[in-house]
Write an enzyme that holds these catalytic residues in place. Structure first.
Site, mmCIF file in Angstrom:
data_model
loop_
_atom_site.group_PDB
_atom_site.id
_atom_site.type_symbol
_atom_site.label_atom_id
_atom_site.label_comp_id
_atom_site.label_asym_id
_atom_site.label_seq_id
_atom_site.Cartn_x
_atom_site.Cartn_y
_atom_site.Cartn_z
ATOM 1 N N LYS A 9 0.825 -1.209 0.000
ATOM 2 C CA LYS A 9 0.000 0.000 0.000
ATOM 3 C C LYS A 9 0.865 1.268 0.000
ATOM 4 O O LYS A 9 2.082 1.188 0.223
ATOM 5 C CB LYS A 9 -0.940 -0.044 1.220
ATOM 6 N N TYR A 49 -12.442 -2.716 -3.666
ATOM 7 C CA TYR A 49 -12.976 -2.698 -2.301
ATOM 8 C C TYR A 49 -14.510 -2.610 -2.277
ATOM 9 O O TYR A 49 -15.084 -2.135 -1.294
ATOM 10 C CB TYR A 49 -12.362 -1.542 -1.514
ATOM 11 N N ASN A 112 -2.084 0.124 6.977
ATOM 12 C CA ASN A 112 -1.599 -1.191 7.434
ATOM 13 C C ASN A 112 -0.773 -1.932 6.382
ATOM 14 O O ASN A 112 -0.694 -3.153 6.387
ATOM 15 C CB ASN A 112 -2.773 -2.037 7.934
ATOM 16 N N HIS A 115 -2.083 -5.415 1.323
ATOM 17 C CA HIS A 115 -3.317 -6.167 1.033
ATOM 18 C C HIS A 115 -2.931 -7.540 0.509
ATOM 19 O O HIS A 115 -1.969 -7.664 -0.247
ATOM 20 C CB HIS A 115 -4.162 -5.462 -0.036
ATOM 21 N N GLU A 126 -9.131 -10.560 -8.105
ATOM 22 C CA GLU A 126 -8.209 -9.433 -7.900
ATOM 23 C C GLU A 126 -7.034 -9.468 -8.876
ATOM 24 O O GLU A 126 -6.575 -8.418 -9.347
ATOM 25 C CB GLU A 126 -7.730 -9.435 -6.444
HETATM 26 P P1 IDP Z 1 -7.756 -7.087 5.510
HETATM 27 O O1 IDP Z 1 -6.976 -6.096 4.670
HETATM 28 O O2 IDP Z 1 -6.925 -7.592 6.663
HETATM 29 O O3 IDP Z 1 -8.379 -8.200 4.702
HETATM 30 P P2 IDP Z 1 -10.434 -5.932 5.709
HETATM 31 O O4 IDP Z 1 -11.334 -6.098 6.895
HETATM 32 O O5 IDP Z 1 -10.776 -6.671 4.463
HETATM 33 O O6 IDP Z 1 -8.938 -6.267 6.197
HETATM 34 O O7 IDP Z 1 -10.358 -4.374 5.412
HETATM 35 C C1 IDP Z 1 -9.786 -3.894 4.215
HETATM 36 C C2 IDP Z 1 -8.910 -2.690 4.547
HETATM 37 O O8 IDP Z 1 -9.734 -1.637 5.044
HETATM 38 C C3 IDP Z 1 -7.887 -2.937 5.663
HETATM 39 O O9 IDP Z 1 -6.706 -3.556 5.210
HETATM 40 C C4 IDP Z 1 -7.652 -1.524 6.155
HETATM 41 O O10 IDP Z 1 -6.766 -0.821 5.297
HETATM 42 C C5 IDP Z 1 -9.033 -0.908 6.037
HETATM 43 N N1 IDP Z 1 -9.792 -0.997 7.300
HETATM 44 C C6 IDP Z 1 -10.438 -2.078 7.775
HETATM 45 N N2 IDP Z 1 -11.034 -1.823 8.955
HETATM 46 C C7 IDP Z 1 -10.751 -0.530 9.221
HETATM 47 C C8 IDP Z 1 -11.095 0.339 10.309
HETATM 48 O O11 IDP Z 1 -11.780 -0.034 11.263
HETATM 49 N N3 IDP Z 1 -10.590 1.607 10.235
HETATM 50 C C9 IDP Z 1 -9.831 2.047 9.185
HETATM 51 N N4 IDP Z 1 -9.501 1.273 8.154
HETATM 52 C C10 IDP Z 1 -9.951 0.004 8.163
HETATM 53 MG MG MG Z 2 -9.970 -8.221 3.332
#
Ligand code: IDP
Ligand code: MG
Length: 156
Positions: A9, A49, A112, A115, A126
């Site tokens: 990212k 997304y 974070n 992905h 994807e």
């Molecule tokens: P993942 O990337 O671990 O699969 P997902 O729940 O699919 O997590 O969420 C997709 C992305 O959305 C996350 O990687 C993160 O960047 C963002 N995200 C998820 N939950 C939150 C939140 O509570 N606050 C801010 N960003 C979030």
């Molecule tokens: Mg996810």
């Protein structure tokens, strides 16, 4: 063999962590079969997304993912999807275990770093979004016969 879609990212690229993260996957034995630097468009971020469209963090997520270049990887290996997800760690940097990419390199819950596809169906979808036919290469690693035990005729 599975192929998974990984995105380093904007925070990973801006913080100069791309090489170290790619090295972790190479060290593990996953094979890089596709790789490019690109800036994600609004349209592509929205499609990628779309499952999160109703979430409160969606607008910020799309803004973040389109804000600056990303590195997109196609990684191949036996069970590559689950291996990569385990190496990434839990979604929130604040919660991810030490030893994982998110656990070792970040503290943020939205920035974070990475992905990774979470299922074979997601990976297929994807990979098609981010790579054109021909961009993912079927190539033979010189190390392949030492990465997997091929004695039984299939990779173990
Ligand atoms: P993942 O990337 O671990 O699969 P997902 O729940 O699919 O997590 O969420 C997709 C992305 O959305 C996350 O990687 C993160 O960047 C963002 N995200 C998820 N939950 C939150 C939140 O509570 N606050 C801010 N960003 C979030
Ligand atoms: Mg996810």
């Amino acid at each position: 063999m599975e192929t998974t879609l990984i995105i380093l990212k904007p925070d990973a690229v801006q913080r100069g962590l791309s090489g170290r993260i790619i090295s972790r996957f190479e060290d593990k034995g996953l094979q890089v079969v596709g790789m490019k630097l690109m800036q994600i468009s609004q349209q592509l971020a929205a499609t990628h997304y779309e499952a999160h469209q109703s979430k409160p963090f969606y607008a910020g997520l799309v803004r973040f993912m389109t804000s600056s270049p990303v590195v997109v990887l196609a990684l191949r290996g036996n069970g590559a999807i689950a291996i990569a997800r385990n190496m990434m760690g839990a979604t929130f940097g604040s919660k991810a275990n030490p030893g994982t990419i998110r656990g070792d390199f970040g503290v943020s819950n939205s920035f974070n770093l990475i992905h990774g596809s979470d299922s074979p169906e997601a990976a297929e979808r994807e990979l098609k979004l981010f790579f054109q036919p021909g961009d993912v290469l079927n190539w033979t690693r010189a190390s392949e016969t030492w990465v997997y035990d091929m004695a039984g005729g299939k990779p173990e």
